[in-house]
Design an enzyme around this catalytic site. Sequence first.
Site, PDB file in Angstrom:
ATOM      1  N   ASP A  65       0.814  -1.221   0.000  1.00  0.00           N
ATOM      2  CA  ASP A  65       0.000   0.000   0.000  1.00  0.00           C
ATOM      3  C   ASP A  65       0.843   1.263   0.000  1.00  0.00           C
ATOM      4  OD1 ASP A  65       0.632  -0.996   2.643  1.00  0.00           O
ATOM      5  OD2 ASP A  65      -0.640   0.566   3.491  1.00  0.00           O
ATOM      6  N   HIS A 139       8.254  -0.441  12.646  1.00  0.00           N
ATOM      7  CA  HIS A 139       7.236  -1.194  11.933  1.00  0.00           C
ATOM      8  C   HIS A 139       7.709  -2.645  11.836  1.00  0.00           C
ATOM      9  CE1 HIS A 139       3.573  -1.512   9.840  1.00  0.00           C
ATOM     10  NE2 HIS A 139       4.050  -1.560   8.607  1.00  0.00           N
ATOM     11  N   ASP A 210       4.280   4.095   8.421  1.00  0.00           N
ATOM     12  CA  ASP A 210       3.661   3.166   9.366  1.00  0.00           C
ATOM     13  C   ASP A 210       4.624   2.874  10.515  1.00  0.00           C
ATOM     14  OD1 ASP A 210       1.810   3.166   7.376  1.00  0.00           O
ATOM     15  OD2 ASP A 210       1.848   1.014   6.984  1.00  0.00           O
TER      16      ASP A 210
END
Length: 310
Positions: A65, A139, A210
């Site tokens: 993504d 992450h 993220d």
Amino acid sequence: MPLRVTFLGTSGAIPTPERNPTGIFVAREGEELLFDAGEGTQRQMMRFGTGFAVSHLFVTHLHGDHVLGIPGLLQTMDFNDREAPLAIHGPHGTRRQLESLVNALGNRPSFPVRVNQVGGGDVAYRADEYEIRAFETDHDTRSVGYALVEDERKGRFDRERAEELGVPVGPKFSRLHEGNPVELEDGTVVRPEQVVGEPRPGRTIVYTGDTRPTVETIEVAEEPDLLIHDATFADDRAERAVETAHSTARGAAEIASRAGAKRLALMHVSSRYAGYTDDHLEQARESFDGEVFVPGDGDELEVPYPDAEE
């Protein structure tokens, strides 16, 4: 000098009818930068009128993504007869995967593409008046965040004081503002500190990608004007945030408060919230006194200078 942020994609891992996967476009005085490029990023750039004259693409990590839009974007640039080089920056250890994305269709773009690997503490890109700093994030894969940090600006020139000291209007004003002393006709020397104020701060944008909340986000830049932070979950999924190496809106707000941020953008909202972000906002505001918002795709934000209201 304008500094504009366009939120191209604001969804979590799964897109929704309203939100595209992650992509952030930054324009600064004619230079265009892109941070992450989820699937469909090129269409979002068309839709929101940013154009494709991006000189640098900064990738936080290699989850789909955040990078699946790269092959299509490069192909469109190629079809448009691009000649200008493009630099793609990503975390250490991702060169092979990024090169594979560049060559995904079997043909390398006709314009130069350079892959640069960065880690926490590195300056990914140095421009004339600002730099892009990489910082460590937490992450579940190799990842970094990025901070756009402008240089300090000259102090304000006190024209009235200069004239009181006998400095004639003209080139000597510029010399003083540049930091050089000037001599008057009577032999008097006027020093810059007599007519020029203290240096003024530039603007700072911090983008985490993220991550769980980290101290590195706090330390990478002092009192950022805009912090764009992972806020995948609300409090109802706090345990899930820890498990999947993401942040809650509250966790993002606590980082923003500790960093002294002026504005907080809550990004990467999970599709499970189906466009309902009131809880995100309410929980973030309990921990952060500055301006907080959940951007939607296509939202634009002008980042003013810290002293703009003075």
